[in-house]
Design an enzyme around this catalytic site. Sequence first.
Site, PDB file in Angstrom:
ATOM      1  N   GLU A 262      98.510  93.168   4.427  1.00 53.72           N
ATOM      2  CA  GLU A 262      99.777  93.490   3.539  1.00 53.72           C
ATOM      3  C   GLU A 262     101.318  92.421   4.551  1.00 53.72           C
ATOM      4  O   GLU A 262     101.401  93.222   5.507  1.00 53.72           O
ATOM      5  CB  GLU A 262      99.606  95.095   3.738  1.00 53.72           C
ATOM      6  CG  GLU A 262     101.081  95.216   2.011  1.00 53.72           C
ATOM      7  CD  GLU A 262     102.126  95.403   3.165  1.00 53.72           C
ATOM      8  OE1 GLU A 262     103.316  94.882   2.903  1.00 53.72           O
ATOM      9  OE2 GLU A 262     102.543  96.574   3.423  1.00 53.72           O
ATOM     10  N   CYS A 296     108.791  95.386   3.602  1.00 54.67           N
ATOM     11  CA  CYS A 296     108.232  94.322   2.541  1.00 54.67           C
ATOM     12  C   CYS A 296     108.290  94.208   1.294  1.00 54.67           C
ATOM     13  O   CYS A 296     108.374  93.424   0.509  1.00 54.67           O
ATOM     14  CB  CYS A 296     107.191  94.591   3.015  1.00 54.67           C
ATOM     15  SG  CYS A 296     106.004  96.336   2.630  1.00 54.67           S
TER      16      CYS A 296
END
Length: 487
Positions: A262, A296
């Site tokens: 990720e 993120c």
Amino acid sequence: MNQHSFAKPAYSGFTGQFIGGRWVDGTAGRMAKDINPYNDAVLTEISLASAADLEQAYAAASRAQTDWARTLPGQRAAIFERAVEILTARREEVIDWLIAESGSTRMKAGIEFDAVKAGMKEAASMPYLVHGMIMPVDRPGKEARVYRKPLGVIGVISPWNFPLHLSNRSVAPALALGNAVVLKPSSDTPVTGGLLLAKIYEEAGLPAGLLNVVVGAGSDIGDAFSASPVPRLISFTGSTAVGLRIAQVAAASTRLKRLGLELGGNAPLVILDDADLGKAVQAAIIGRFMHQGQICMSTNRIIVEDSLYDDFVEAYCAAAAGLTYGDPARADTFVGPVCNDAQVKSVTSLIAAGQAAGFDLRVSNTIEGRVIPPHVFAGVTNTSELAQNEIFGPVAPIIRAANEAEALRMANDTEYGLSSAVFSGNETRAVNFALQVEAGMTHVNDITIHDYPHVMFGGEKNSGIGRFNGHWIIEEFTTDHLVTIQR
């Protein structure tokens, strides 16, 4: 750290490694200071792990995993039920650590705490969600059974921005599904990213060796962590550059392994001309400035259709200028410090690039230490350095789009594809737009930041490979074993 009233004293002893169920000193021969990013107070000093310590952690995980995989689902579920009780009882202790070590504001620390708790609850259900299949075969008396089994040992590398949650998001399902784990937290958040979690699971009764935490320098254990033949999967959350390095090292290992990556994001928030202006402004404020933009999924670009652009800029700048910033421990602080000096340098260089490009800096203030006040640039071009980089700081670029088609093209004009959002007063229009965005996740009339423990999470393009949460993480952290029977 503050002391709170618990059935047991507040946790202490965060000075080394947790390997094979024992709290031990690292053998790298160096100490690292864990500091508060707001005031530089030393929280603890940790003896760092060596490559030999890492090998011991992987060996301990291998030994413990075999028996753990054979435990009944209720035995595994009970660990997480107790962990939820412990976490709940220690809520203020955990939140204090998140504020002190990661620079989380009190609001963000509370959100992270709730995410960890929800993840533990979800993990308690996972031992019962693993199932196999019996499949037909074109042969008399033949039966094909597909059994689903744990992978074995899983290596987890977690970041500093949501350290407790992003560690537990991999650790909890891995353990619940019968695997063992070796966890390497970020050097900026060794306690909240790893050692604190180990304390919670130790108190919950997790058998020794199933969770190991190694805190060490990348130069000592970074490549070795992914190159080791022991882990069957490396789960990494962090930057794209480091993720690519992990993929290269893992590929050169003597044993093939899976990767769950990720990585970075450049989330566009697209505001179409029929959007609710007030709600769009609120979402863009939260999506950009929560945790100083160090998420993120943060709104990295705000793309506004032409007819609404001027009104949006005026309202957004007024809201951003009113945000409180400074001490993250204060209940009213919305923007606290960025995590470290490297982040200060990165964010200030992007601010300078925006100014050098001639973009309109509408909101700003003096940077003090690691506290960067909200900055808002209007008139930003989508191809600029400011728009194309993941900012990871409290800086908001606003981009004008001539129409819906150009807004979509701009949204997709990035190497990243993690989260995104679109605002429109017409749900059908918004969903049609969302389905054309090149991202793993798109939210309609909402912020770009969402992570539910039972709902798919993951990105496209250079934002990673693999999926987290719910049934998707079960697929990632288990493997199929075919057994046929000829009668």
